[in-house]
Design an enzyme around this catalytic site. Sequence first.
Site, PDB file in Angstrom:
ATOM      1  N   SER A   8      47.854  41.670  45.638  1.00 55.17           N
ATOM      2  CA  SER A   8      47.411  40.276  45.606  1.00 55.17           C
ATOM      3  C   SER A   8      48.449  39.392  46.283  1.00 55.17           C
ATOM      4  CB  SER A   8      47.211  39.819  44.160  1.00 55.17           C
ATOM      5  OG  SER A   8      47.161  38.411  44.125  1.00 55.17           O
ATOM      6  N   HIS A  33      44.077  41.604  48.544  1.00 54.09           N
ATOM      7  CA  HIS A  33      43.363  40.790  47.555  1.00 54.09           C
ATOM      8  C   HIS A  33      43.802  39.336  47.703  1.00 54.09           C
ATOM      9  CE1 HIS A  33      41.345  40.270  43.606  1.00 54.09           C
ATOM     10  NE2 HIS A  33      42.316  39.389  43.364  1.00 54.09           N
ATOM     11  N   ASP A  35      43.367  35.425  46.369  1.00 53.98           N
ATOM     12  CA  ASP A  35      42.971  34.624  45.205  1.00 53.98           C
ATOM     13  C   ASP A  35      42.785  33.161  45.577  1.00 53.98           C
ATOM     14  OD1 ASP A  35      43.118  36.531  42.933  1.00 53.98           O
ATOM     15  OD2 ASP A  35      45.151  36.788  43.688  1.00 53.98           O
ATOM     16  N   MET A  37      41.620  29.466  44.384  1.00 58.03           N
ATOM     17  CA  MET A  37      41.468  28.681  43.141  1.00 58.03           C
ATOM     18  C   MET A  37      41.155  27.231  43.487  1.00 58.03           C
ATOM     19  SD  MET A  37      44.784  30.110  41.114  1.00 58.03           S
ATOM     20  CE  MET A  37      45.228  31.846  41.197  1.00 58.03           C
ATOM     21  N   HIS A  66      38.768  36.988  46.099  1.00 54.03           N
ATOM     22  CA  HIS A  66      38.472  36.693  44.691  1.00 54.03           C
ATOM     23  C   HIS A  66      38.389  35.179  44.541  1.00 54.03           C
ATOM     24  CE1 HIS A  66      40.141  36.895  40.278  1.00 54.03           C
ATOM     25  NE2 HIS A  66      38.899  36.457  40.331  1.00 54.03           N
ATOM     26  N   MET A  68      37.996  32.085  42.489  1.00 54.80           N
ATOM     27  CA  MET A  68      38.070  31.478  41.150  1.00 54.80           C
ATOM     28  C   MET A  68      37.687  30.013  41.299  1.00 54.80           C
ATOM     29  SD  MET A  68      41.510  33.410  39.974  1.00 54.80           S
ATOM     30  CE  MET A  68      41.827  33.949  41.646  1.00 54.80           C
ATOM     31  N   MET A 137      38.946  41.020  34.678  1.00 56.35           N
ATOM     32  CA  MET A 137      40.223  40.306  34.586  1.00 56.35           C
ATOM     33  C   MET A 137      40.983  40.802  33.351  1.00 56.35           C
ATOM     34  SD  MET A 137      40.481  38.416  37.217  1.00 56.35           S
ATOM     35  CE  MET A 137      42.105  37.816  36.736  1.00 56.35           C
ATOM     36  N   PHE A 143      46.871  32.407  37.398  1.00 57.08           N
ATOM     37  CA  PHE A 143      48.311  32.553  37.641  1.00 57.08           C
ATOM     38  C   PHE A 143      48.688  34.027  37.788  1.00 57.08           C
ATOM     39  CE2 PHE A 143      47.422  28.887  35.031  1.00 57.08           C
ATOM     40  CZ  PHE A 143      48.060  27.860  35.723  1.00 57.08           C
ATOM     41  N   GLY A 145      51.746  37.010  37.388  1.00 53.74           N
ATOM     42  CA  GLY A 145      52.865  37.280  36.494  1.00 53.74           C
ATOM     43  C   GLY A 145      52.572  37.153  35.010  1.00 53.74           C
ATOM     44  N   ASP A 175      42.403  43.347  37.495  1.00 50.45           N
ATOM     45  CA  ASP A 175      43.295  42.347  38.095  1.00 50.45           C
ATOM     46  C   ASP A 175      44.052  41.601  37.000  1.00 50.45           C
ATOM     47  OD1 ASP A 175      44.415  40.376  39.688  1.00 50.45           O
ATOM     48  OD2 ASP A 175      42.514  39.416  40.210  1.00 50.45           O
ATOM     49  N   GLY A 197      49.914  41.912  41.940  1.00 47.75           N
ATOM     50  CA  GLY A 197      50.621  40.824  42.607  1.00 47.75           C
ATOM     51  C   GLY A 197      52.114  40.961  42.425  1.00 47.75           C
ATOM     52  N   SER A 198      52.612  40.548  41.243  1.00 45.05           N
ATOM     53  CA  SER A 198      54.067  40.570  41.049  1.00 45.05           C
ATOM     54  C   SER A 198      54.643  41.980  41.068  1.00 45.05           C
ATOM     55  CB  SER A 198      54.465  39.818  39.776  1.00 45.05           C
ATOM     56  OG  SER A 198      53.492  39.891  38.805  1.00 45.05           O
TER      57      SER A 198
HETATM   58  C1  DX5 Z   1      45.197  35.792  38.762  1.00 43.44           C
HETATM   59  C2  DX5 Z   1      44.830  36.458  40.054  1.00 43.44           C
HETATM   60  C3  DX5 Z   1      45.538  37.739  40.278  1.00 43.44           C
HETATM   61  C4  DX5 Z   1      47.046  37.624  40.342  1.00 43.44           C
HETATM   62  C5  DX5 Z   1      47.587  38.873  39.723  1.00 43.44           C
HETATM   63  O1  DX5 Z   1      44.336  34.755  38.523  1.00 43.44           O
HETATM   64  O2  DX5 Z   1      43.431  36.740  40.094  1.00 43.44           O
HETATM   65  O3  DX5 Z   1      45.039  38.424  41.425  1.00 43.44           O
HETATM   66  O4  DX5 Z   1      47.564  37.482  41.634  1.00 43.44           O
HETATM   67  O5  DX5 Z   1      48.956  38.754  39.616  1.00 43.44           O
HETATM   68  P1  DX5 Z   1      49.812  39.771  38.757  1.00 43.44           P
HETATM   69  O6  DX5 Z   1      49.546  41.143  39.326  1.00 43.44           O
HETATM   70  O7  DX5 Z   1      51.195  39.298  38.944  1.00 43.44           O
HETATM   71  O8  DX5 Z   1      49.319  39.666  37.331  1.00 43.44           O
HETATM   72 ZN    ZN Z   2      42.649  38.073  41.746  1.00 49.36          ZN
END
Ligand code: DX5
Ligand code: ZN
Length: 216
Positions: A8, A33, A35, A37, A66, A68, A137, A143, A145, A175, A197-198
């Site tokens: 991500s 991926h 994201d 928002m 994705h 959101m 999810m 967010f 992390g 995710d 992501g992180s």
């Molecule tokens: C959160 C996003 C994720 C996010 C995951 O709303 O949809 O894709 O980047 O980040 P980590 O892997 O750090 O939880």
């Molecule tokens: Zn995502």
Amino acid sequence: MNPIIAPSLLSADFAHLSDEMEMLNRSEADWIHLDVMDGVFVPNISFGFPILKYVADLTLKPLDVHLMIVQPEKFIAEVKALGTHTMNVHYEACPHLHRVVQQIREAGMQPAVTINPATPVSMLSDIIRDVYMVLIMSVNPGFGGQRFIEHTLEKVRQLRQLIEQTGSKALIEVDGGVNLETGALLLKAGADVLVAGSAVFHAPNPTAAIHALKRL
Ligand code: DX5
Ligand code: ZN
């Protein structure tokens, strides 16, 4: 079978985005991926089409977008124009989900439906045969992390059962809070695609982190 790994970009270093894209292109990542928002569906704003176009131009990997956002159907043409492979819309954001899924398919993309932590898997029983993928999810969206919600493992098992019962071919993507430890548990529960992501971008060596996830 090795999982599909979708890093991500939300956790990437945006000051060096072209370097991050080059790293991803050379890595064993299967998809990217992205994201999006809107500050309405989720309490945060990430990036929009100018950044997405830049990423789309640089990537050698399929895009997993994705959304959101509320009313994601408004942006089907723009998302398609990026060359998107999978367009993820939230179950909670689409009162006419069946129509949106058909529209995404008609536009030439793979439709995926995302469910929030409080949405039960059973809500998908009437759409499961029409989707390419379900994204569960494992954190509340908005967010990077955040901490992995353990109950997700049970939802993955339930979704695997629903897919088998209905003869659906849907992939299961997860995710939020995915790392080597939670990733291994998710694959055991029946997941096919891991978004991270992180665990990728905050690792000392992101390429090695992707490699390790791919070997789970
Ligand atoms: C959160 C996003 C994720 C996010 C995951 O709303 O949809 O894709 O980047 O980040 P980590 O892997 O750090 O939880
Ligand atoms: Zn995502």
